[in-house]
Design a protein around this motif. Structure first.
Motif, PDB file in Angstrom:
ATOM      1  N   THR A  54      47.786  54.264 103.380  1.00 16.18           N
ATOM      2  CA  THR A  54      49.038  53.528 103.151  1.00 16.18           C
ATOM      3  C   THR A  54      49.131  52.427 104.201  1.00 16.18           C
ATOM      4  O   THR A  54      48.234  52.307 105.055  1.00 16.18           O
ATOM      5  N   ALA A  55      50.240  51.675 104.160  1.00 17.66           N
ATOM      6  CA  ALA A  55      50.392  50.534 105.069  1.00 17.66           C
ATOM      7  C   ALA A  55      50.414  50.951 106.541  1.00 17.66           C
ATOM      8  O   ALA A  55      50.101  50.145 107.420  1.00 17.66           O
ATOM      9  N   ILE A  56      50.793  52.202 106.836  1.00 13.33           N
ATOM     10  CA  ILE A  56      50.849  52.617 108.253  1.00 13.33           C
ATOM     11  C   ILE A  56      49.534  53.244 108.714  1.00 13.33           C
ATOM     12  O   ILE A  56      49.369  53.565 109.878  1.00 13.33           O
ATOM     13  N   LEU A  65      40.538  45.305 113.012  1.00  5.89           N
ATOM     14  CA  LEU A  65      39.508  46.281 112.633  1.00  5.89           C
ATOM     15  C   LEU A  65      39.635  46.651 111.151  1.00  5.89           C
ATOM     16  O   LEU A  65      38.641  46.726 110.430  1.00  5.89           O
ATOM     17  N   ALA A  66      40.896  46.840 110.710  1.00  6.40           N
ATOM     18  CA  ALA A  66      41.145  47.196 109.305  1.00  6.40           C
ATOM     19  C   ALA A  66      40.705  46.055 108.380  1.00  6.40           C
ATOM     20  O   ALA A  66      40.140  46.283 107.309  1.00  6.40           O
ATOM     21  N   THR A  67      40.950  44.807 108.803  1.00  4.45           N
ATOM     22  CA  THR A  67      40.538  43.649 108.001  1.00  4.45           C
ATOM     23  C   THR A  67      39.016  43.606 107.909  1.00  4.45           C
ATOM     24  O   THR A  67      38.441  43.387 106.842  1.00  4.45           O
ATOM     25  N   TRP A  68      38.376  43.828 109.087  1.00  4.48           N
ATOM     26  CA  TRP A  68      36.898  43.803 109.131  1.00  4.48           C
ATOM     27  C   TRP A  68      36.307  44.898 108.226  1.00  4.48           C
ATOM     28  O   TRP A  68      35.311  44.678 107.537  1.00  4.48           O
ATOM     29  N   ALA A  69      36.967  46.064 108.212  1.00  2.00           N
ATOM     30  CA  ALA A  69      36.464  47.181 107.400  1.00  2.00           C
ATOM     31  C   ALA A  69      36.919  47.090 105.943  1.00  2.00           C
ATOM     32  O   ALA A  69      36.630  47.998 105.149  1.00  2.00           O
ATOM     33  N   TRP A 108      39.805  47.586 104.789  1.00  2.00           N
ATOM     34  CA  TRP A 108      40.588  48.799 104.546  1.00  2.00           C
ATOM     35  C   TRP A 108      41.660  48.577 103.482  1.00  2.00           C
ATOM     36  O   TRP A 108      42.050  49.488 102.760  1.00  2.00           O
ATOM     37  N   GLY A 109      42.116  47.322 103.386  1.00  2.00           N
ATOM     38  CA  GLY A 109      43.169  46.990 102.422  1.00  2.00           C
ATOM     39  C   GLY A 109      42.793  47.354 100.993  1.00  2.00           C
ATOM     40  O   GLY A 109      43.652  47.698 100.169  1.00  2.00           O
ATOM     41  N   ALA A 110      41.485  47.304 100.674  1.00  2.00           N
ATOM     42  CA  ALA A 110      41.035  47.631  99.314  1.00  2.00           C
ATOM     43  C   ALA A 110      41.222  49.111  99.005  1.00  2.00           C
ATOM     44  O   ALA A 110      41.253  49.512  97.843  1.00  2.00           O
ATOM     45  N   LEU A 111      41.328  49.927 100.062  1.00  2.00           N
ATOM     46  CA  LEU A 111      41.467  51.379  99.868  1.00  2.00           C
ATOM     47  C   LEU A 111      42.917  51.845  99.877  1.00  2.00           C
ATOM     48  O   LEU A 111      43.207  52.981  99.519  1.00  2.00           O
ATOM     49  N   THR A 112      43.812  50.969 100.301  1.00  2.00           N
ATOM     50  CA  THR A 112      45.209  51.396 100.446  1.00  2.00           C
ATOM     51  C   THR A 112      45.990  51.223  99.154  1.00  2.00           C
ATOM     52  O   THR A 112      45.601  50.457  98.275  1.00  2.00           O
ATOM     53  N   TRP A 113      47.088  51.935  99.100  1.00  2.00           N
ATOM     54  CA  TRP A 113      47.971  51.853  97.938  1.00  2.00           C
ATOM     55  C   TRP A 113      49.411  51.771  98.423  1.00  2.00           C
ATOM     56  O   TRP A 113      49.701  52.022  99.569  1.00  2.00           O
ATOM     57  N   GLY A 114      50.344  51.445  97.525  1.00  2.00           N
ATOM     58  CA  GLY A 114      51.754  51.386  97.870  1.00  2.00           C
ATOM     59  C   GLY A 114      52.135  50.010  98.408  1.00  2.00           C
ATOM     60  O   GLY A 114      51.326  49.119  98.561  1.00  2.00           O
TER      61      GLY A 114
END
Lengths: 67, 323
Positions: free
Chosen positions: B241-243, B311-315, B317-323
């Motif tokens: 999630t976003a957090i 780090l999240a942008t590099w990984a 991570w946004g593609a894996l999150t929902w909500g």
């Protein structure tokens, strides 16, 4: 027993009075700080709970005659 | 003069309390957890308050929690007197009169709710009022002495602070706030039942129907394992999630593995072995539960830093999150 005699009771009362004093001073400082933060932020706060009045919003204000 | 003499002579129980006794009424150790989780909820929210508003929000959430603690001590003075763990609390020890605890609890409840409303918004204040009511009335007065599920349902009271922190900043409840609530709500039963395993005699003496008293230690160990298994998807799901983020996910993986292994060991342990080493494993699991909760909320806080966001942008991570 004279009143000048330092008893544990007096120490406890002193600690309680000092604690209440410091707590009240901290509360006053916090309320003062909050007031400054709310006003200083320039929020369009009107009424309750951060709800601003539509009439003072430049985007939605109805122009007065002559404007 | 005469009243001073009477008090010195120990003829009166009033006026003897020091400031520290009143602070103890507010359960400062519980308050520290409330402060930390509320602060995390407030700081990771997408809306940022003025620092003084944020400070005031955290102080009044903590004060509300303290007020409910004072009300709990007022109502539970009779059983606190019986239990070794709580016998030194201000009311059972005689340092503070029960009526004073009630007065302080009610006054601070009203003050904290009104001030949180003025400092932030009505929804946050309403949630704080509900939390105080839930802990003092639903849990303390009703559930605690009537059902072995007392801490399962009552755990909601301790789970609200990060949600209140979030709502104080945003003015609304979202999935992230609900997940932070669920994380504490699901964590509470294993945490308290581990404590009950090595404090069982206390609850038995006080006739508090803890699961260990009503269903025995074996059933309690099974319940700890079940709730720990149910907790894992909540804890890991928060990562997406976003957090959440990669840092949170890595830490949650380690902590949940350790917690699951701990709960499994507890479940398999025969009672004789536990008694032989004076519940050393249960005490370690209890300590681990504290580290577990602190670790998850610390990771949520880390995820809000620019470094973790990069780090999240590099990984991706946004593609894996929902909500």
């Amino acid at each position: 027993m004279g009143l000048t005699h330092e008893h544990d009771l007096h120490r406890r009362r002193w600690s309680r009075n000092l604690g209440v004093l410091l707590t009240l001073l901290a509360f006053v400082a916090l309320v003062f700080g909050l007031t400054i933060a709310k006003i200083g932020g320039g929020d369009q706060m009107q009424g309750f709970d951060h709800t601003y009045r539509v009439g003072i919003d430049p985007d939605t204000r109805i122009p007065e005659a002559g404007q | 003069m005469s009243d001073i003499r009477a008090e010195i002579a120990g003829e009166s129980g009033t006026g003897d309390a020091g400031f520290g006794d009143y602070v103890a009424l507010l359960k400062p150790r519980v308050m520290s957890l409330v402060v930390f989780t509320a602060m995390v909820g407030l700081m990771v929210a997408p809306v940022h308050l003025h620092p003084i508003e944020a400070l005031a929000a955290i102080i009044f959430i903590a004060l509300g929690a303290g007020a409910s603690g004072a009300l709990n001590m007022w109502w539970d003075a009779d059983i606190d007197r019986v239990m070794r763990r709580t016998a030194k609390r201000p009311v059972p020890s005689g340092a503070v009169e029960a009526g004073e605890a009630l007065g302080l609890g009610l006054s601070l409840s009203a003050l904290s709710v009104v001030m949180l409303w003025l400092a932030t918004n009505a929804l946050a204040a309403g949630l704080l009022a509900f939390t105080i009511f839930f802990y003092a009335v639903i849990y303390t007065m009703w559930l605690k002495r009537s059902t072995p599920q007392n801490i399962v349902i009552g755990g909601a009271a301790g789970a609200f602070p990060p949600m209140i922190g979030w709502v104080a900043a945003t003015g609304s409840i979202s999935i992230e706030a609900v997940l932070m609530f669920l994380l504490i709500f699901m964590w509470t039963p294993p945490h308290f039942w581990a404590l009950a395993l090595f404090m069982n005699s206390d609850y038995e003496k006080a006739k508090v129907p803890m699961l260990t008293v009503t269903h025995g230690r074996k059933a309690t160990r099974t319940h700890i394992l079940i709730y720990t298994i149910l907790l894992v998807p909540v804890a890991l799901g928060t990562a997406f999630t976003a957090i959440g983020g990669p840092v949170y996910f890595a830490l949650a993986l380690v902590l949940n593995a350790l917690f699951l292994i701990g709960a499994f060991r507890l479940w398999r342990r025969p009672e004789a072995a536990a008694e032989a080493d004076k519940y050393a494993v249960e005490k370690r699991f209890f300590a681990l539960s504290l580290a577990y909760l602190f670790g998850h909320f610390a990771a949520i806080l880390i995820e809000a830093t620019p470094w973790a966001e990069q780090l999240a942008t590099w990984a991706n991570w946004g593609a894996l999150t929902w909500g």
